[in-house]
Design an enzyme around this catalytic site. Structure first.
Site, PDB file in Angstrom:
ATOM      1  N   THR A  96       3.110  -1.030   8.784  1.00 57.24           N
ATOM      2  CA  THR A  96       3.539  -1.899   9.885  1.00 57.24           C
ATOM      3  C   THR A  96       3.870  -3.317   9.423  1.00 57.24           C
ATOM      4  O   THR A  96       4.520  -4.061  10.155  1.00 57.24           O
ATOM      5  CB  THR A  96       2.405  -2.034  10.920  1.00 57.24           C
ATOM      6  OG1 THR A  96       1.259  -2.586  10.245  1.00 57.24           O
ATOM      7  CG2 THR A  96       2.052  -0.686  11.538  1.00 57.24           C
ATOM      8  N   ASP A 156       0.870  -1.177   0.000  1.00 55.47           N
ATOM      9  CA  ASP A 156       0.000   0.000   0.000  1.00 55.47           C
ATOM     10  C   ASP A 156       0.910   1.231   0.000  1.00 55.47           C
ATOM     11  O   ASP A 156       2.139   1.115  -0.170  1.00 55.47           O
ATOM     12  CB  ASP A 156      -0.976  -0.037   1.194  1.00 55.47           C
ATOM     13  CG  ASP A 156      -0.309   0.222   2.537  1.00 55.47           C
ATOM     14  OD1 ASP A 156       0.937   0.282   2.591  1.00 55.47           O
ATOM     15  OD2 ASP A 156      -1.036   0.371   3.542  1.00 55.47           O
ATOM     16  N   CYS A 170       3.448  -2.924   4.020  1.00 55.19           N
ATOM     17  CA  CYS A 170       2.618  -1.766   4.357  1.00 55.19           C
ATOM     18  C   CYS A 170       3.362  -0.980   5.430  1.00 55.19           C
ATOM     19  O   CYS A 170       4.568  -1.171   5.601  1.00 55.19           O
ATOM     20  CB  CYS A 170       1.200  -2.180   4.771  1.00 55.19           C
ATOM     21  SG  CYS A 170       1.063  -3.146   6.287  1.00 55.19           S
ATOM     22  N   HIS A 180       9.583 -30.544  10.660  1.00 53.31           N
ATOM     23  CA  HIS A 180       8.724 -29.391  10.424  1.00 53.31           C
ATOM     24  C   HIS A 180       7.551 -29.725   9.502  1.00 53.31           C
ATOM     25  O   HIS A 180       6.520 -29.069   9.535  1.00 53.31           O
ATOM     26  CB  HIS A 180       9.531 -28.230   9.842  1.00 53.31           C
ATOM     27  CG  HIS A 180      10.687 -27.841  10.711  1.00 53.31           C
ATOM     28  ND1 HIS A 180      10.503 -27.288  11.955  1.00 53.31           N
ATOM     29  CD2 HIS A 180      12.017 -27.966  10.533  1.00 53.31           C
ATOM     30  CE1 HIS A 180      11.688 -27.073  12.506  1.00 53.31           C
ATOM     31  NE2 HIS A 180      12.624 -27.480  11.671  1.00 53.31           N
ATOM     32  N   HIS A 235      11.547 -23.452   8.991  1.00 48.94           N
ATOM     33  CA  HIS A 235      10.582 -24.152   9.853  1.00 48.94           C
ATOM     34  C   HIS A 235       9.148 -24.115   9.330  1.00 48.94           C
ATOM     35  O   HIS A 235       8.416 -25.075   9.481  1.00 48.94           O
ATOM     36  CB  HIS A 235      10.581 -23.541  11.262  1.00 48.94           C
ATOM     37  CG  HIS A 235      11.869 -23.742  11.992  1.00 48.94           C
ATOM     38  ND1 HIS A 235      11.954 -23.678  13.371  1.00 48.94           N
ATOM     39  CD2 HIS A 235      13.119 -24.014  11.556  1.00 48.94           C
ATOM     40  CE1 HIS A 235      13.214 -23.891  13.748  1.00 48.94           C
ATOM     41  NE2 HIS A 235      13.947 -24.093  12.656  1.00 48.94           N
TER      42      HIS A 235
HETATM   43  C1  RB5 Z   1      -1.746   2.914   6.353  1.00 41.46           C
HETATM   44  O1  RB5 Z   1      -1.807   4.147   6.989  1.00 41.46           O
HETATM   45  C2  RB5 Z   1      -1.418   1.837   7.370  1.00 41.46           C
HETATM   46  O2  RB5 Z   1      -2.519   1.627   8.204  1.00 41.46           O
HETATM   47  C3  RB5 Z   1      -1.029   0.571   6.677  1.00 41.46           C
HETATM   48  O3  RB5 Z   1       0.085   0.794   5.861  1.00 41.46           O
HETATM   49  C4  RB5 Z   1      -0.627  -0.593   7.565  1.00 41.46           C
HETATM   50  O4  RB5 Z   1       0.314  -0.210   8.515  1.00 41.46           O
HETATM   51  C5  RB5 Z   1      -1.742  -1.371   8.144  1.00 41.46           C
HETATM   52  O5  RB5 Z   1      -1.545  -2.380   8.825  1.00 41.46           O
END
Ligand code: RB5
Length: 147
Positions: free
Chosen positions: A67, A8, A65, A133, A98
């Protein structure tokens, strides 16, 4: 090995870095988007990546993304996908050995590009160890099959 990659807007810049790594490593890859930093929804990119891996169109997927959490949750909803959210090199190797993970998730807002490159390189270069595994990974597959 053919790779599919998607992100994203929160992972767009790191995706460019990882695509450069894939070029350096000589991998053939497809980028399913996003293609600029406009705000988008991570499932719209993580799910297509996961579906291409699950259908066997490509060998492995990488999703990014902010996070890494949103894309990893999304990818893991697709049957046959074992997506690992990884932010250290030890786990990158361990999840290949694993868990036979077939999709790698990372968060651009969590780690820097240098570490992300090392993680992706380790994940791409490490083989599944099989052996003990296999029984554990099979239990995940068996659970999916009865769904
Ligand atoms: C976008 O702002 C953010 O929420 C997305 O990139 C991600 O971190 C969601 O898990």
């Amino acid at each position: 090995m053919r790779i599919v990659i998607g992100s994203d807007h929160g992972g767009f810049t790191l995706k460019k870095e990882i695509k450069q790594l894939l070029d350096e490593m000589g991998f053939d890859y497809e980028d399913v988007g996003c293609h600029d930093e406009s705000s988008v929804d991570y499932p719209d990119f993580a799910i297509p990546v996961a579906e291409k891996v699950a259908r066997g169109e490509v060998d492995r997927g990488i999703v990014i993304c902010g996070t890494g959490i949103g894309v990893s949750i999304s990818a893991n909803k697709v049957k046959g996908i074992r997506c690992a959210l990884v932010h250290d090199v030890f786990s990158a190797k361990a999840t290949r050995e694993h868990n036979n993970s077939n999709v790698l998730a990372m968060g651009e807002r969590v780690i820097g590009p240098g570490l992300a490159r090392e993680i992706a390189k380790a994940w791409l270069e490490t083989d599944y160890a099989g052996g003990r595994h296999e029984r554990r990974v099979n239990k995940i597959t068996q659970y999916e099959e009865k769904e």
